[in-house]
Design an enzyme around this catalytic site. Structure first.
Site, PDB file in Angstrom:
ATOM      1  N   ASP A  96     -62.691  37.746 -50.370  1.00 26.00           N
ATOM      2  CA  ASP A  96     -61.739  37.946 -51.458  1.00 26.00           C
ATOM      3  C   ASP A  96     -60.418  38.371 -50.816  1.00 26.00           C
ATOM      4  OD1 ASP A  96     -60.373  38.520 -53.739  1.00 26.00           O
ATOM      5  OD2 ASP A  96     -61.801  39.979 -54.538  1.00 26.00           O
ATOM      6  N   TRP A 125     -63.926  46.736 -55.850  1.00 21.42           N
ATOM      7  CA  TRP A 125     -63.200  46.511 -57.107  1.00 21.42           C
ATOM      8  C   TRP A 125     -64.225  46.471 -58.248  1.00 21.42           C
ATOM      9  CZ3 TRP A 125     -61.981  41.242 -59.435  1.00 21.42           C
ATOM     10  CH2 TRP A 125     -61.040  41.356 -60.458  1.00 21.42           C
ATOM     11  N   ALA A 130     -56.828  39.086 -51.638  1.00 25.85           N
ATOM     12  CA  ALA A 130     -55.956  39.302 -52.806  1.00 25.85           C
ATOM     13  C   ALA A 130     -54.659  40.022 -52.446  1.00 25.85           C
ATOM     14  CB  ALA A 130     -56.708  40.105 -53.873  1.00 25.85           C
ATOM     15  N   LYS A 149     -50.499  39.574 -56.409  1.00 26.35           N
ATOM     16  CA  LYS A 149     -49.808  40.711 -55.803  1.00 26.35           C
ATOM     17  C   LYS A 149     -48.716  40.262 -54.834  1.00 26.35           C
ATOM     18  CE  LYS A 149     -53.588  42.732 -57.442  1.00 26.35           C
ATOM     19  NZ  LYS A 149     -53.898  43.841 -58.281  1.00 26.35           N
TER      20      LYS A 149
HETATM   21  C1  LMR Z   1     -56.515  46.680 -59.810  1.00 23.13           C
HETATM   22  O1  LMR Z   1     -57.525  46.794 -59.106  1.00 23.13           O
HETATM   23  O2  LMR Z   1     -55.891  47.653 -60.253  1.00 23.13           O
HETATM   24  C2  LMR Z   1     -55.982  45.300 -60.126  1.00 23.13           C
HETATM   25  O3  LMR Z   1     -56.622  44.358 -59.335  1.00 23.13           O
HETATM   26  C3  LMR Z   1     -56.005  45.005 -61.577  1.00 23.13           C
HETATM   27  C4  LMR Z   1     -57.355  44.661 -62.104  1.00 23.13           C
HETATM   28  O4  LMR Z   1     -57.484  43.582 -62.667  1.00 23.13           O
HETATM   29  O5  LMR Z   1     -58.295  45.450 -61.995  1.00 23.13           O
END
Ligand code: LMR
Length: 412
Positions: free
Chosen positions: A214, A133, A216, A249
Site C-alpha cells: 500500500d 490503517w 499512499a 496525499k
Molecule cells: C487517514 O488515515 O487519516 C486518512 O487516510 C483518511 C482516511 O480515509 O482514513
C-alpha cells in the site's frame, strides 16, 4: 398499506467511523486555539490544505481542452496508470508481466485487489501488522478474506519490532498475502530499512507469500525516489505481487479519489487472467473510475513545467513535515523518536482516557490510538500540543523542556 416486514430492521447497528466522527467534533468545537492532529491531510504552517499549484493549473487547462466526457472503460485512464507506474518503478513503461488499473483512491485499489485474491485464492489469509490503517482489515474482510495480524510497532522503542514480525510470519502459508506499507507507515510513521525490505522480499519469494504493498505517501517521507525503494525491490524480485497506489496525499487531491492498482504475475497467461478478472471486478464495483483527478495527475506528470512545479511544492511539504518533526523531537527527550519517523503520522504512547482529557482541556483532537498528524502542528501550536500531551506520556515528570512558562501556567 403497511408492508408485512421492515426491510432494514434486521441490520446490526454500526458505530460511526471514529476518524470521521473526530472531524465533526473538531469542527463543532468553538475554541479558537483548538488543534487538529486527527485526519491525515497535509496542512500548511497556517493550517490550510490547499489545492496544489500544478493541480490548479492542470485543472484550468483540462477545463479548456477536454472535448468529451464519454466513457473510458473499466481500466480508466491508461496513460495515467503508466505514469504512476513510472513513479513507482522508475521505468518508462508498465513493463513485462505488469498490469495497471485506475481506481477510485487507494481504497478502490485495495478493494479490487482483495476481490481478485478472493477469486484467485479464496483460502488465502491476509497478514496485516499491528497497528495499521483502521480501514485495512474491513476492506479485506469485506471482500471475504480471513485477516491475521502480526506484531509491527513496538511502543517501547517507537520502532518496528522486526523480529516479532518475522516470528509471527512463520505461521503464514504459501499463497497467503502480506500487506505492507510502502513508506510513511500509517499510523506510526515508521519505515522498513532497505535491509528489512530485502529480507521481506526473500521471505515472500522463499515462502510463496504474495506481497500487497500500500503506497499512499510517496514523496512525503524522504523523496519520490527514496520512498519507492522498498516497493521497487519487492516488485523486481517477487514473481507475484500487487501494489495499491494513492495520489490523495502527494497530489493533495483527497476528495477526487485518485489511485491505481498494479499487478505483477509470473507468467503472461496468469497476468491476463488477473487482468480480465480485475476488470470485471471493477466493472461490478463502480463500472468505471471517476476521471477528473486522474486526468489532472496525468496532465501534470506529462508536462515538464507542471511536473517540476508539483515536485517543488511536494518537496516544500516534505521539508515542513521534517521541520515539525525536529521541533517535536527537540521539545522533550520522550518525543525524540518522532524525528526518526516519516510522513504525516507518529503515534504517541498515550491512552484513550488521556486522549479524551487533552481534548476536553486543551482542545487537542487526535484519534483514540494516540496517532498525531504531524502536519496539524506549526510554530504557533507545537508547544501547546507538547504541554498538553507530555504529562500523559509514560516516564514524564509533566514538564516541557521547550516551553517552561507555558507548562507552569498550565499546571498552576
Ligand atoms: C487517514 O488515515 O487519516 C486518512 O487516510 C483518511 C482516511 O480515509 O482514513
Amino acid at each position: 398499506m403497511m408492508l408485512p416486514f421492515q426491510a432494514f430492521a434486521g441490520l446490526v447497528p454500526q458505530k460511526p467511523d471514529a476518524l470521521l466522527a473526530l472531524i465533526a467534533q473538531y469542527r463543532a468545537d468553538p475554541r479558537a486555539d483548538k488543534i487538529d492532529v486527527g485526519v491525515g491531510v497535509y496542512r500548511t504552517e497556517t493550517g490550510e490544505t490547499p489545492v496544489m499549484r500544478a493541480v490548479k493549473d492542470a485543472e484550468a487547462a483540462l477545463l479548456n481542452e477536454q472535448t468529451s466526457k464519454s466513457y473510458l472503460g473499466a481500466e480508466g485512464d491508461q496513460r495515467f496508470a503508466q505514469l504512476i507506474w513510472q513513479l513507482v518503478s522508475g521505468s518508462e513503461t508498465l513493463g513485462e508481466r505488469c498490469f495497471g488499473l485506475q481506481t477510485p483512491g487507494g481504497t478502490g485499489a485495495l478493494r479490487v485487489g482483495a476481490e481478485l485474491l478472493v477469486r484467485a485464492r479464496p483460502d488465502a489469509r491476509v497478514w496485516i501488522g499491528e497497528p495499521t490503517w483502521p480501514n485495512h482489515a474491513p476492506i479485506f474482510r469485506g471482500a471475504g478474506l480471513e485477516v491475521r495480524t502480526h506484531p509491527y510497532f513496538d511502543p517501547d522503542t517507537a520502532g518496528i519490532d522486526f523480529d516479532a514480525m518475522l516470528a509471527a510470519l512463520a505461521q503464514a502459508a504459501a499463497g497467503d498475502v502480506l500487506l505492507l506499507h510502502g513508506c510513511c507507515h500509517n499510523p506510526t510513521g515508521t519505515q522498513f530499512s532497505r535491509e528489512q525490505w530485502r529480507m521481506l522480499s526473500d521471505l515472500c519469494s522463499q515462502r510463496g507469500l504474495i506481497p500487497f504493498i500500500d503506497l499512499a505517501y510517496q514523496g512525503l517521507g524522504d523523496g519520490m525516489e527514496e520512498d519507492a525503494q522498498g516497493a521497487r525491490h519487492m516488485l523486481a524480485t517477487v514473481p507475484d505481487a500487487m501494489l495499491a497506489y494513492s495520489c490523495d496525499k502527494n497530489f493533495a487531491v483527497y476528495r477526487d479519489r485518485v489511485g491505481a492498482l498494479f499487478i505483477r504475475s509470473r507468467t503472461e497467461p496468469s497476468l491476463q487472467l488477473a487482468r480480465t478478472n480485475a476488470l470485471t471486478i471493477a466493472r461490478s464495483l463502480w463500472s468505471m473510475p471517476p476521471d477528473h483527478g486522474a486526468a489532472v495527475v496525468r496532465m501534470i506528470l506529462d508536462n515538464p513545467a507542471l511536473r517540476a512545479d508539483w515536485e517543488e511544492e511536494l518537496a516544500d511539504m516534505r521539508r515542513r513535515l521534517q521541520t515539525v518533526r525536529q521541533g517535536l523531537a527537540s521539545a522533550h527527550p520522550l518525543l525524540a523518536p518522532v524525528a526518526t519517523q516519516r510522513g504525516l503520522f507518529s503515534r504517541l504512547p498515550i491512552d484513550a482516557d488521556a486522549i479524551a482529557a487533552v481534548r476536553r482541556t486543551h482542545g487537542i483532537y487526535m484519534p483514540a490510538d494516540g496517532r498525531i498528524n504531524i502536519a496539524g502542528l506549526n510554530q504557533a501550536n507545537l508547544s501547546r500540543l507538547v504541554d498538553g500531551v507530555l504529562p500523559h506520556l509514560p516516564g514524564s515528570r509533566g514538564s516541557s523542556v521547550s516551553s517552561p512558562s507555558r507548562s507552569q501556567e498550565l499546571s498552576a
